[in-house]
Design a protein around this motif. Structure first.
Motif, PDB file in Angstrom:
ATOM      1  N   ALA A 136       0.704  -1.201  -0.148  1.00  0.00           N
ATOM      2  CA  ALA A 136       0.118  -0.074  -0.075  1.00  0.00           C
ATOM      3  C   ALA A 136       0.861   1.220  -0.097  1.00  0.00           C
ATOM      4  O   ALA A 136       0.456   2.203  -0.647  1.00  0.00           O
ATOM      5  CB  ALA A 136      -0.837   0.061   1.072  1.00  0.00           C
ATOM      6  N   ARG A 137       2.010   1.242   0.775  1.00  0.00           N
ATOM      7  CA  ARG A 137       2.834   2.427   0.715  1.00  0.00           C
ATOM      8  C   ARG A 137       3.452   2.830  -0.487  1.00  0.00           C
ATOM      9  O   ARG A 137       3.532   3.940  -1.066  1.00  0.00           O
ATOM     10  CB  ARG A 137       3.733   2.107   1.923  1.00  0.00           C
ATOM     11  CG  ARG A 137       4.866   3.117   1.974  1.00  0.00           C
ATOM     12  CD  ARG A 137       5.758   3.130   3.350  1.00  0.00           C
ATOM     13  NE  ARG A 137       6.482   1.584   3.180  1.00  0.00           N
ATOM     14  CZ  ARG A 137       7.345   1.228   2.490  1.00  0.00           C
ATOM     15  NH1 ARG A 137       8.125   2.120   1.719  1.00  0.00           N
ATOM     16  NH2 ARG A 137       7.949   0.151   2.453  1.00  0.00           N
ATOM     17  N   GLN A 139       2.582   1.517  -3.543  1.00  0.00           N
ATOM     18  CA  GLN A 139       1.514   2.001  -4.510  1.00  0.00           C
ATOM     19  C   GLN A 139       0.933   3.392  -4.524  1.00  0.00           C
ATOM     20  O   GLN A 139       0.855   4.125  -5.371  1.00  0.00           O
ATOM     21  CB  GLN A 139       0.357   0.942  -4.381  1.00  0.00           C
ATOM     22  CG  GLN A 139       0.564  -0.389  -4.786  1.00  0.00           C
ATOM     23  CD  GLN A 139      -0.409  -1.397  -4.249  1.00  0.00           C
ATOM     24  OE1 GLN A 139      -1.268  -1.138  -3.265  1.00  0.00           O
ATOM     25  NE2 GLN A 139      -0.534  -2.625  -4.788  1.00  0.00           N
ATOM     26  N   ALA A 140       0.826   3.863  -3.035  1.00  0.00           N
ATOM     27  CA  ALA A 140       0.774   5.152  -3.032  1.00  0.00           C
ATOM     28  C   ALA A 140       1.715   6.305  -3.433  1.00  0.00           C
ATOM     29  O   ALA A 140       1.421   7.238  -4.126  1.00  0.00           O
ATOM     30  CB  ALA A 140       0.619   5.603  -1.397  1.00  0.00           C
ATOM     31  N   ARG A 144      -0.164   4.580  -7.901  1.00  0.00           N
ATOM     32  CA  ARG A 144      -1.139   3.375  -8.509  1.00  0.00           C
ATOM     33  C   ARG A 144      -2.257   3.322  -7.581  1.00  0.00           C
ATOM     34  O   ARG A 144      -2.483   2.295  -6.624  1.00  0.00           O
ATOM     35  CB  ARG A 144      -0.361   2.313  -8.368  1.00  0.00           C
ATOM     36  CG  ARG A 144       0.866   2.183  -9.232  1.00  0.00           C
ATOM     37  CD  ARG A 144       1.809   0.910  -9.256  1.00  0.00           C
ATOM     38  NE  ARG A 144       2.931   0.971  -9.723  1.00  0.00           N
ATOM     39  CZ  ARG A 144       3.592  -0.256 -10.205  1.00  0.00           C
ATOM     40  NH1 ARG A 144       3.236  -1.356 -10.073  1.00  0.00           N
ATOM     41  NH2 ARG A 144       4.706  -0.243 -10.784  1.00  0.00           N
ATOM     42  N   HIS A 145      -3.333   4.224  -8.059  1.00  0.00           N
ATOM     43  CA  HIS A 145      -4.476   4.412  -6.976  1.00  0.00           C
ATOM     44  C   HIS A 145      -5.289   3.277  -6.779  1.00  0.00           C
ATOM     45  O   HIS A 145      -5.848   2.807  -5.781  1.00  0.00           O
ATOM     46  CB  HIS A 145      -5.207   5.679  -7.381  1.00  0.00           C
ATOM     47  CG  HIS A 145      -4.300   7.003  -7.360  1.00  0.00           C
ATOM     48  ND1 HIS A 145      -3.480   7.441  -6.399  1.00  0.00           N
ATOM     49  CD2 HIS A 145      -3.974   7.963  -8.324  1.00  0.00           C
ATOM     50  CE1 HIS A 145      -2.843   8.547  -6.571  1.00  0.00           C
ATOM     51  NE2 HIS A 145      -3.233   8.782  -8.134  1.00  0.00           N
ATOM     52  N   HIS A 148      -3.683   0.468  -4.951  1.00  0.00           N
ATOM     53  CA  HIS A 148      -3.586   1.111  -3.449  1.00  0.00           C
ATOM     54  C   HIS A 148      -4.801   0.809  -2.826  1.00  0.00           C
ATOM     55  O   HIS A 148      -4.863   0.291  -1.682  1.00  0.00           O
ATOM     56  CB  HIS A 148      -3.048   2.683  -3.703  1.00  0.00           C
ATOM     57  CG  HIS A 148      -2.879   3.221  -2.189  1.00  0.00           C
ATOM     58  ND1 HIS A 148      -2.933   4.577  -1.884  1.00  0.00           N
ATOM     59  CD2 HIS A 148      -2.564   2.589  -0.953  1.00  0.00           C
ATOM     60  CE1 HIS A 148      -2.835   4.726  -0.551  1.00  0.00           C
ATOM     61  NE2 HIS A 148      -2.433   3.803  -0.006  1.00  0.00           N
ATOM     62  N   SER A 151      -5.373  -2.956  -2.036  1.00  0.00           N
ATOM     63  CA  SER A 151      -4.425  -3.140  -0.722  1.00  0.00           C
ATOM     64  C   SER A 151      -5.041  -2.601   0.476  1.00  0.00           C
ATOM     65  O   SER A 151      -5.144  -3.608   1.630  1.00  0.00           O
ATOM     66  CB  SER A 151      -3.235  -2.660  -0.929  1.00  0.00           C
ATOM     67  OG  SER A 151      -2.483  -3.476  -1.929  1.00  0.00           O
TER      68      SER A 151
END
Length: 390
Positions: A136-137, A139-140, A144-145, A148, A151
């Protein structure tokens, strides 16, 4: 020098050995080089050993250890990939992918490759929340919304309490912002509310929820969330006063306009008017007048004669030159409240302001008749006869 001579001797010996016996010589030479020389001296022997035993994961582990010691992240990443290609059991694959992800992120600065490694680690152990957190971290960080959000939703499914509230809020921010899905943002905020006991955090959640409902075009649900926030703002706390007045105004205007329920807005106009206080006419005259007009109109529509009489009286104390409102006040007192003396006072003020005001004269005469004030009755009759065209 002696150790190098030994290694040279082992190399010469290995040339003349059958394939199945060479590996043992390579292994011994690699151990001697590791123990007595340098990692670089051991590497050629390990590579020869690997060529002879390509399916042996232990050899790759020894090569990886040498690359770690020598701080060669590129070579270490390639070695880890080779170890993964051997299709190890899930726990070993998980550890290898985790190390590969850390290398790509922190040393090679390739967040996209790090994400791929983390996704592979997660497939090896779907329950590993630390992998999801790292995914998640990253992807943020890489914008990559949608990934994200996926996740975060997986993390949210297994979270409770404060952790779940934080994840739901982060999800709501994503859907309200870059993903442009305010309805989904509202759903996550609603989930956060279910975990929240109260206090300032609940107030903030309701504020965000109202905004999400508004963006989603659900004005009815926006009103409910806004009413919920308002109910939590303690009127006894001065720190909330400005926000309470703002919410009363917003709700009052919304009920009157886009929600088409002016009767529900009356309470908010009333609260706004009272909240502005006696000096509201000077501090914000336009807002004060709008609130007062709306309250008086609402009271007329609701048939609340007692409060309407009070509100008219208060306004006429500030603005005593409105003949029509003195007439309305007199009529209200006469017909609805059955107060002939008070009605006579109001009619008298209307007549004083406008000597030609026939409704004022006649109202005053009716009130005088009820009071038995025949002198006043006679005076009003004489005044009416003196009016033109009467």
């Amino acid at each position: 020098v002696y150790k190098r001579q030994v290694l040279d001797s082992l190399e010469a010996q290995a040339r003349h050995l059958p394939h199945e016996e060479r590996a043992a010589v390579y292994d011994r030479a690699a151990q001697l080089a590791e123990e007595h020389l340098t990692p670089d001296a051991a590497m050629p022997w390990l590579e020869r050993l690997r060529a002879d035993r390509p399916e042996d994961p232990e050899i790759l582990d020894r090569i990886a250890a040498l690359h770690r010691t020598a701080e060669r992240p590129d070579a270490l990443a390639r070695t880890l990939e080779a170890a993964i290609a051997l299709d190890p059991e899930a726990p070993r694959r998980f550890r290898l992918e985790r190390e590969r992800a850390a290398l790509y992120e922190k040393q090679l600065h390739l967040p996209g490759r790090a994400i791929e490694a983390l996704e592979a680690a997660r497939s090896a152990d779907p329950r590993a929340r630390d992998v999801l957190n790292d995914l998640a971290r990253l992807q943020a960080a890489t914008g990559r919304h949608q990934e994200h959000a996926t996740s975060l939703e997986s993390l949210c499914a297994g979270a409770t309490g404060a952790s779940r509230i934080a994840l739901c809020r982060e999800l709501a921010d994503l859907y309200a912002g870059p993903l442009a899905a305010p309805g989904t943002a509202a759903r996550h905020l609603w989930s956060a509310l279910a975990e929240c006991d109260g206090g300032v955090q609940r107030i903030e959640l309701l504020r965000h929820l109202a905004r999400a409902f508004q963006d989603a075009g659900r004005n009815d649900l926006w009103a409910r969330a806004t009413e919920g926030e308002l109910a939590l703002l303690d009127p006894a706390e001065p720190v909330f006063q400005e926000r309470r007045l703002e919410l009363h105004r917003t709700l009052a205007e919304a009920y009157q306009a886009r929600l088409g329920a002016p009767h529900r807005g009356l309470a908010h106009w009333r609260a706004l008017l009272d909240g502005l206080g006696s000096d509201g006419d000077e501090s914000d005259p336009l807002l004060f007048e709008a609130a007062e007009n709306a309250v008086i109109a609402g009271l007329r529509a609701a048939g609340n004669h007692v409060e309407l009489e009070r509100r008219l009286r208060d306004r006429l104390q500030r603005r005593p030159d409105d003949t029509s409102e003195w007439l309305e006040l007199g009529q209200l007192r006469e017909e609805r409240m059955h107060q002939p003396a008070a009605a006579a006072d109001a009619y008298r003020r209307a007549h004083t302001l406008d000597a030609g005001c026939l409704p004022g004269l006649r109202g005053l005469r009716r009130a005088a008749e009820r009071l038995g004030d025949w002198n006043e009755v006679a005076r009003t009759l004489e005044a009416e006869l003196e009016l033109p065209d009467q």
